[in-house]
Design a protein around this motif. Structure first.
Motif, PDB file in Angstrom:
ATOM      1  N   PHE A   1       1.942   6.016  -5.888  1.00 29.22           N
ATOM      2  CA  PHE A   1       1.500   5.888  -7.278  1.00 29.22           C
ATOM      3  C   PHE A   1       0.208   6.675  -7.502  1.00 29.22           C
ATOM      4  N   MET A   2      -0.720   6.572  -6.552  1.00 29.53           N
ATOM      5  CA  MET A   2      -1.988   7.319  -6.646  1.00 29.53           C
ATOM      6  C   MET A   2      -1.727   8.823  -6.709  1.00 29.53           C
ATOM      7  N   ASP A   3      -0.817   9.261  -5.876  1.00 26.66           N
ATOM      8  CA  ASP A   3      -0.491  10.691  -5.812  1.00 26.66           C
ATOM      9  C   ASP A   3       0.107  11.163  -7.133  1.00 26.66           C
ATOM     10  N   ASP A   4       1.014  10.362  -7.677  1.00 28.44           N
ATOM     11  CA  ASP A   4       1.726  10.740  -8.902  1.00 28.44           C
ATOM     12  C   ASP A   4       0.875  10.547 -10.156  1.00 28.44           C
ATOM     13  N   ASP A   5      -0.080   9.625 -10.099  1.00 27.82           N
ATOM     14  CA  ASP A   5      -0.759   9.203 -11.318  1.00 27.82           C
ATOM     15  C   ASP A   5      -2.273   9.406 -11.254  1.00 27.82           C
ATOM     16  N   PHE A   6      -2.947   8.663 -10.386  1.00 23.87           N
ATOM     17  CA  PHE A   6      -4.414   8.662 -10.389  1.00 23.87           C
ATOM     18  C   PHE A   6      -5.003  10.054 -10.164  1.00 23.87           C
ATOM     19  N   PHE A   7      -4.565  10.733  -9.110  1.00 21.82           N
ATOM     20  CA  PHE A   7      -5.177  12.017  -8.773  1.00 21.82           C
ATOM     21  C   PHE A   7      -4.844  13.114  -9.784  1.00 21.82           C
ATOM     22  N   LYS A   8      -3.796  12.896 -10.567  1.00 22.96           N
ATOM     23  CA  LYS A   8      -3.442  13.883 -11.602  1.00 22.96           C
ATOM     24  C   LYS A   8      -4.170  13.612 -12.916  1.00 22.96           C
TER      25      LYS A   8
ATOM     26  N   TYR B   1       0.807  -1.229   0.000  1.00 19.41           N
ATOM     27  CA  TYR B   1       0.000   0.000   0.000  1.00 19.41           C
ATOM     28  C   TYR B   1       0.839   1.278   0.000  1.00 19.41           C
ATOM     29  N   LYS B   2       1.993   1.231   0.645  1.00 14.87           N
ATOM     30  CA  LYS B   2       2.850   2.430   0.659  1.00 14.87           C
ATOM     31  C   LYS B   2       3.188   2.859  -0.768  1.00 14.87           C
ATOM     32  N   ASN B   3       3.589   1.897  -1.607  1.00 14.08           N
ATOM     33  CA  ASN B   3       3.908   2.205  -3.009  1.00 14.08           C
ATOM     34  C   ASN B   3       2.662   2.578  -3.807  1.00 14.08           C
TER      35      ASN B   3
ATOM     36  N   GLU C   1      -7.804  12.071   3.907  1.00 10.26           N
ATOM     37  CA  GLU C   1      -6.727  11.108   3.647  1.00 10.26           C
ATOM     38  C   GLU C   1      -6.733   9.942   4.639  1.00 10.26           C
ATOM     39  N   GLU C   2      -6.901  10.244   5.911  1.00 15.21           N
ATOM     40  CA  GLU C   2      -6.858   9.196   6.930  1.00 15.21           C
ATOM     41  C   GLU C   2      -8.007   8.195   6.738  1.00 15.21           C
ATOM     42  N   GLU C   3      -9.209   8.729   6.496  1.00 21.45           N
ATOM     43  CA  GLU C   3     -10.380   7.869   6.289  1.00 21.45           C
ATOM     44  C   GLU C   3     -10.216   7.024   5.023  1.00 21.45           C
ATOM     45  N   ASN C   4      -9.668   7.636   3.976  1.00 23.49           N
ATOM     46  CA  ASN C   4      -9.468   6.896   2.726  1.00 23.49           C
ATOM     47  C   ASN C   4      -8.430   5.786   2.889  1.00 23.49           C
ATOM     48  N   ASP C   5      -7.349   6.069   3.624  1.00 23.08           N
ATOM     49  CA  ASP C   5      -6.344   5.028   3.887  1.00 23.08           C
ATOM     50  C   ASP C   5      -6.988   3.844   4.610  1.00 23.08           C
ATOM     51  N   GLU C   6      -7.804   4.146   5.601  1.00 25.72           N
ATOM     52  CA  GLU C   6      -8.485   3.099   6.371  1.00 25.72           C
ATOM     53  C   GLU C   6      -9.393   2.262   5.455  1.00 25.72           C
ATOM     54  N   TYR C   7     -10.120   2.941   4.574  1.00 24.25           N
ATOM     55  CA  TYR C   7     -11.028   2.267   3.635  1.00 24.25           C
ATOM     56  C   TYR C   7     -10.238   1.376   2.667  1.00 24.25           C
TER      57      TYR C   7
ATOM     58  N   ILE D   1      -7.967  -4.100   0.938  1.00 26.34           N
ATOM     59  CA  ILE D   1      -6.789  -4.965   0.763  1.00 26.34           C
ATOM     60  C   ILE D   1      -6.923  -6.214   1.631  1.00 26.34           C
ATOM     61  N   ALA D   2      -7.449  -6.046   2.844  1.00 25.36           N
ATOM     62  CA  ALA D   2      -7.607  -7.173   3.774  1.00 25.36           C
ATOM     63  C   ALA D   2      -8.579  -8.230   3.241  1.00 25.36           C
ATOM     64  N   GLN D   3      -9.454  -7.837   2.313  1.00 22.10           N
ATOM     65  CA  GLN D   3     -10.424  -8.774   1.735  1.00 22.10           C
ATOM     66  C   GLN D   3      -9.805  -9.643   0.626  1.00 22.10           C
TER      67      GLN D   3
END
Length: 222
Positions: A25-32, A19-21, A49-55, A60-62
């Motif tokens: 990647f999301m920051d560099d690619d998806f959101f742009k 998830y760290k990577n 951001e915090e709520e989205n990370d948790e979601y 991922i856990a699924q």
């Protein structure tokens, strides 16, 4: 499914360690590149951001999220899908959460998605009690046009079938993502034109660049 490799690109289930990577990647690619975020001029990834990370971590856990890695380039991350289970009670929960959100771009996107979710009425339409929701798909700019997004979506369908999901759904805010999903046999069961989605003063809330003129709900029975 553990993994599949083609043309040097391996697609496998995402782990929490990935998830760290994925987030970088999301920051560099998806959101742009996502049309509604791109048109906003805001730093959308920092919003909720915090709520989205948790979601995202709950998805991922699924075991329903995927990464694509370039084996010819040291296993570099070149694409991903965040996806997870959704149930009928989530529709109302998302409405409540969206209403409570700050009215920045992410809050407005969540309000739009909640409206779409309610009006598409996926659970009632298909008569099902759970669905695999494809939340975010992103492919590295260097890999676009090479079929990787389609491979990710097709692999996600395989994962959905193996986990007993009766259907998969994606809310496509981009013309290109909707077209890709359609090519894989997904059907548009609902659409909302951005020009018709207005604020209290009658102004369109989202004005992304062409050809992104509408949001579409794409679905397929698995």
């Amino acid at each position: 499914m553990t993994s599949n490799t083609k043309d040097g690109i391996t697609i496998r289930i995402m782990t929490e360690e990935d998830y760290k990577n994925v987030k970088v990647f999301m920051d560099d690619d998806f959101f742009k590149s996502e049309p509604l975020c791109q048109a906003s001029g805001e730093d959308v990834q920092r919003q909720n951001e915090e709520e989205n990370d948790e979601y995202h971590l709950s998805m991922i856990a699924q075991g329903t999220c995927l990464v694509a890695l370039d084996e010819n380039n040291g296993g570099r991350l070149v694409g991903f899908v965040l996806a997870g289970a959704q149930f009928p009670e989530d529709v109302e929960q998302h409405r409540i959460e969206a209403e409570a959100m700050e009215q920045h771009t992410w809050g407005r996107i969540c309000t739009l998605l909640s409206k779409i979710e309610q009006e598409a009425n996926l659970f009632g339409r298909f008569g099902i009690s759970k669905v695999l929701y494809s939340h975010i798909t992103s492919v590295d700019t260097s890999m676009r046009g090479k079929g990787l997004g389609s491979r990710l979506a097709a692999t996600l369908m395989e994962v959905g079938r193996s986990k007993g999901f009766p259907a998969m759904v994606a809310y496509c805010t981009s013309f290109f993502s909707a077209r890709q999903k359609e090519a894989l046999g997904m059907q548009c069961i609902y659409s909302l034109t951005y020009a018709d989605y207005k604020d209290a003063e009658g102004r369109p809330i989202f004005t992304p660049a062409a050809p992104h003129t509408m949001a579409r709900v794409m679905a397929i029975k698995l």
